[in-house]
Design a protein around this motif. Structure first.
Motif, mmCIF file in Angstrom:
data_model
loop_
_atom_site.group_PDB
_atom_site.id
_atom_site.type_symbol
_atom_site.label_atom_id
_atom_site.label_comp_id
_atom_site.label_asym_id
_atom_site.label_seq_id
_atom_site.Cartn_x
_atom_site.Cartn_y
_atom_site.Cartn_z
ATOM 1 N N MET A 172 0.835 -1.183 0.000
ATOM 2 C CA MET A 172 0.000 0.000 0.000
ATOM 3 C C MET A 172 0.884 1.252 0.000
ATOM 4 S SD MET A 172 -3.278 1.187 0.369
ATOM 5 C CE MET A 172 -4.432 0.462 1.451
ATOM 6 N N ARG A 173 1.959 1.219 0.768
ATOM 7 C CA ARG A 173 2.862 2.377 0.835
ATOM 8 C C ARG A 173 3.445 2.695 -0.537
ATOM 9 N NH1 ARG A 173 4.859 5.016 4.821
ATOM 10 N NH2 ARG A 173 4.309 3.453 6.356
ATOM 11 N N ASN A 202 1.734 8.513 6.455
ATOM 12 C CA ASN A 202 2.196 7.538 7.446
ATOM 13 C C ASN A 202 1.148 7.316 8.531
ATOM 14 O OD1 ASN A 202 4.622 7.034 6.177
ATOM 15 N ND2 ASN A 202 5.753 8.539 7.378
ATOM 16 N N LEU A 230 -1.739 5.307 6.978
ATOM 17 C CA LEU A 230 -1.332 3.903 6.806
ATOM 18 C C LEU A 230 -1.266 3.175 8.138
ATOM 19 C CD1 LEU A 230 1.439 4.205 4.098
ATOM 20 C CD2 LEU A 230 -0.716 2.953 3.893
ATOM 21 N N ALA A 231 -0.793 3.823 9.173
ATOM 22 C CA ALA A 231 -0.689 3.201 10.493
ATOM 23 C C ALA A 231 -2.053 2.770 11.004
ATOM 24 C CB ALA A 231 -0.013 4.140 11.485
ATOM 25 N N ARG A 232 -3.065 3.555 10.732
ATOM 26 C CA ARG A 232 -4.419 3.196 11.169
ATOM 27 C C ARG A 232 -4.908 1.928 10.491
ATOM 28 N NH1 ARG A 232 -5.442 8.780 10.511
ATOM 29 N NH2 ARG A 232 -6.706 8.439 8.649
ATOM 30 N N HIS A 233 -4.426 1.669 9.280
ATOM 31 C CA HIS A 233 -4.910 0.534 8.522
ATOM 32 C C HIS A 233 -3.985 -0.667 8.533
ATOM 33 C CE1 HIS A 233 -8.367 2.716 7.143
ATOM 34 N NE2 HIS A 233 -7.582 3.746 6.927
ATOM 35 N N THR A 234 -2.797 -0.514 9.072
ATOM 36 C CA THR A 234 -1.866 -1.640 9.110
ATOM 37 C C THR A 234 -1.556 -2.086 10.533
ATOM 38 O OG1 THR A 234 0.040 -0.158 8.986
ATOM 39 C CG2 THR A 234 -0.788 -1.053 6.907
ATOM 40 N N ALA A 235 -2.085 -1.403 11.529
ATOM 41 C CA ALA A 235 -1.794 -1.736 12.926
ATOM 42 C C ALA A 235 -2.205 -3.171 13.264
ATOM 43 C CB ALA A 235 -2.478 -0.751 13.872
ATOM 44 N N SER A 284 -2.525 -5.633 11.068
ATOM 45 C CA SER A 284 -2.099 -6.590 10.027
ATOM 46 C C SER A 284 -0.931 -7.414 10.476
ATOM 47 C CB SER A 284 -1.719 -5.845 8.745
ATOM 48 O OG SER A 284 -2.814 -5.131 8.261
#
Length: 53
Positions: free
Chosen positions: A1-2, A43, A46-51, A53
């Motif tokens: 995603m990044r 960032n 993305l952190a909200r959506h990968t925490a 994972s």
């Protein structure tokens, strides 16, 4: 995603366009800010959506 967001951000900067990315109702839209501010906003998003994972 990044990687995808990095490519989209680069394209938006080069073409002076606005791009929105939505994931689960959370919308990322960055305009009129510095590159450093864009990086922090992306960032954080993305952190909200990968925490979890």
């Amino acid at each position: 995603m990044r990687t995808i967001l990095g490519a989209v951000r680069g394209w938006a900067q080069r073409t002076d366009r606005v791009v929105e990315v939505s994931l689960g109702g959370d919308i990322l839209k960055v305009t009129g800010v510095t590159s450093e501010q864009q990086e922090k906003i992306i960032n954080d998003w993305l952190a909200r959506h990968t925490a979890g994972s």
